[in-house]
Design an enzyme around this catalytic site. Structure first.
Site, PDB file in Angstrom:
ATOM      1  CE  LYS A   1      -0.822  -1.754  -3.678  1.00 28.06           C
ATOM      2  NZ  LYS A   1      -0.933  -3.007  -4.414  1.00 28.06           N
TER       3      LYS A   1
ATOM      4  CG  ASP B   1      -1.405  -8.190  -2.156  1.00 22.63           C
ATOM      5  OD1 ASP B   1      -2.077  -7.188  -1.863  1.00 22.63           O
ATOM      6  OD2 ASP B   1      -0.583  -8.211  -3.098  1.00 22.63           O
TER       7      ASP B   1
ATOM      8  CD  GLN C   1       0.020  -3.486  -7.863  1.00 21.04           C
ATOM      9  OE1 GLN C   1       0.359  -3.461  -6.675  1.00 21.04           O
ATOM     10  NE2 GLN C   1      -1.219  -3.229  -8.235  1.00 21.04           N
TER      11      GLN C   1
HETATM   12  N1  GUN Z   1      -3.724  -5.275  -8.463  1.00 20.27           N
HETATM   13  C1  GUN Z   1      -4.921  -4.685  -8.228  1.00 20.27           C
HETATM   14  N2  GUN Z   1      -5.190  -4.704  -6.899  1.00 20.27           N
HETATM   15  C2  GUN Z   1      -4.148  -5.316  -6.305  1.00 20.27           C
HETATM   16  C3  GUN Z   1      -3.838  -5.627  -4.949  1.00 20.27           C
HETATM   17  O1  GUN Z   1      -4.586  -5.357  -4.004  1.00 20.27           O
HETATM   18  N3  GUN Z   1      -2.655  -6.248  -4.751  1.00 20.27           N
HETATM   19  C4  GUN Z   1      -1.807  -6.583  -5.759  1.00 20.27           C
HETATM   20  N4  GUN Z   1      -0.693  -7.209  -5.459  1.00 20.27           N
HETATM   21  N5  GUN Z   1      -2.068  -6.314  -7.018  1.00 20.27           N
HETATM   22  C5  GUN Z   1      -3.228  -5.679  -7.290  1.00 20.27           C
END
Ligand code: GUN
Length: 281
Positions: free
Chosen positions: A52, A119, A96
């Site tokens: 990211k 998200d 996350q």
């Molecule tokens: N964990 C697995 N996929 C995601 C996601 O798309 N966003 C976040 N914040 N955590 C995750």
């Protein structure tokens, strides 16, 4: 032989569009900033978070990284979120998942301002999606919609079957296909005669979390098959929820694993960050 839907190519196309747009915004004095919070050091999460940050760098979005120890409490995390909610220079906040078990995940997701919820997990964002209002869309299903649109696969009037009903993928996927005028069926672990239902699909989205479960017997000839799963096999290779070798010969179009849906999630996160900066101007 099916068309292979290339998520690497399509996600790069989206990131390049965003990069050009972000450069225009920067020239007009507008900087975009995403705060990424990781609690603990779950290995997979560290890889996702690093990807990211790399995507932010590529596009020209500033990233603020919070790497918090495993022992962080819900209250400490809430205090950081409150601070980030109040900062005018922060456009997006991402925690996350999964967070360590002692942290109240629901409380955390609820604390992120819906105006910075890149998200798309906040109940306000979920509600907006379901009633057709503007707002942040969950990144993986939004990526699937982009894969379909940019491959020229029409959704309007099509039989769409989603296998899986998670809050992050299955449910928002169904809502997004419905918003595109698909006729949508959601299947899950209690569905009877699964193959009978999935064989009706013109577009089959698979998000069940079971390696290679979907074989040719589940798929109508010529259908588009989107595989959201990703698993590491004993031999070290990656595979999806779809048995690619079995399904590819009869599908009309199919996403590979890796290189299908995976790269789209981050591209759509970047899209949400840019949209956030523009929404809250
Ligand atoms: N964990 C697995 N996929 C995601 C996601 O798309 N966003 C976040 N914040 N955590 C995750």
């Amino acid at each position: 032989m099916a068309i292979r839907i290339d998520g690497k190519v399509i996600s790069t196309e989206i990131k390049d569009e965003l990069k050009a747009h972000v450069a225009e915004l920067a020239a007009a004095g507008k900087e975009i900033c995403l705060a990424v919070i990781q609690v603990g050091n779950d290995k997979a999460s560290t890889v996702y978070v690093s990807n990211k940050k790399k995507a932010c760098e590529y596009i020209g979005i500033k990233s603020l990284a919070y790497e918090l120890p495993e022992e962080t409490t819900t209250e400490e995390l809430l205090a950081i979120i409150e601070e980030l909610n109040a900062r005018a220079d922060v456009n997006g906040i991402l925690v996350q998942l999964p967070v360590p078990k002692h942290i109240d995940e629901e409380k955390i997701l609820l604390a992120i301002s819906p105006d910075k919820d890149v998200d798309g997990f906040h109940p306000v964002s979920v509600g907006r999606l379901n009633i057709g209002q503007k707002g942040f869309r969950s990144c993986t299903p939004a990526g699937v919609i982009q894969l379909l649109k940019r491959t020229g696969i029409a959704i309007d009037g099509k039989e769409c079957v989603v296998i899986g009903r998670s809050n992050i993928v299955g449910k928002p996927m169904a809502a997004m296909l419905l918003a595109e005028n698909g006729t949508v069926t959601v299947c899950h672990s209690h569905t009877k005669n699964l193959a009978e239902v999935t064989k009706r699909a013109d577009i089959l989205v698979v998000a069940i979390g079971k390696p290679k479960m979907i074989t040719a017997e589940y798929v109508k000839e010529g259908a588009t098959v989107i595989d959201v799963g990703i698993h590491r096999m004993d031999d070290g290779k990656l595979c999806g929820d779809v048995d690619f070798e079995s399904v590819e010969p009869i599908a009309g179009a199919i996403t590979p694993v890796p290189g299908g849906v995976g790269p789209m999630t981050i591209a759509m996160l970047m899209y949400n960050c840019v949209a956030s900066a523009e929404m809250n101007e």
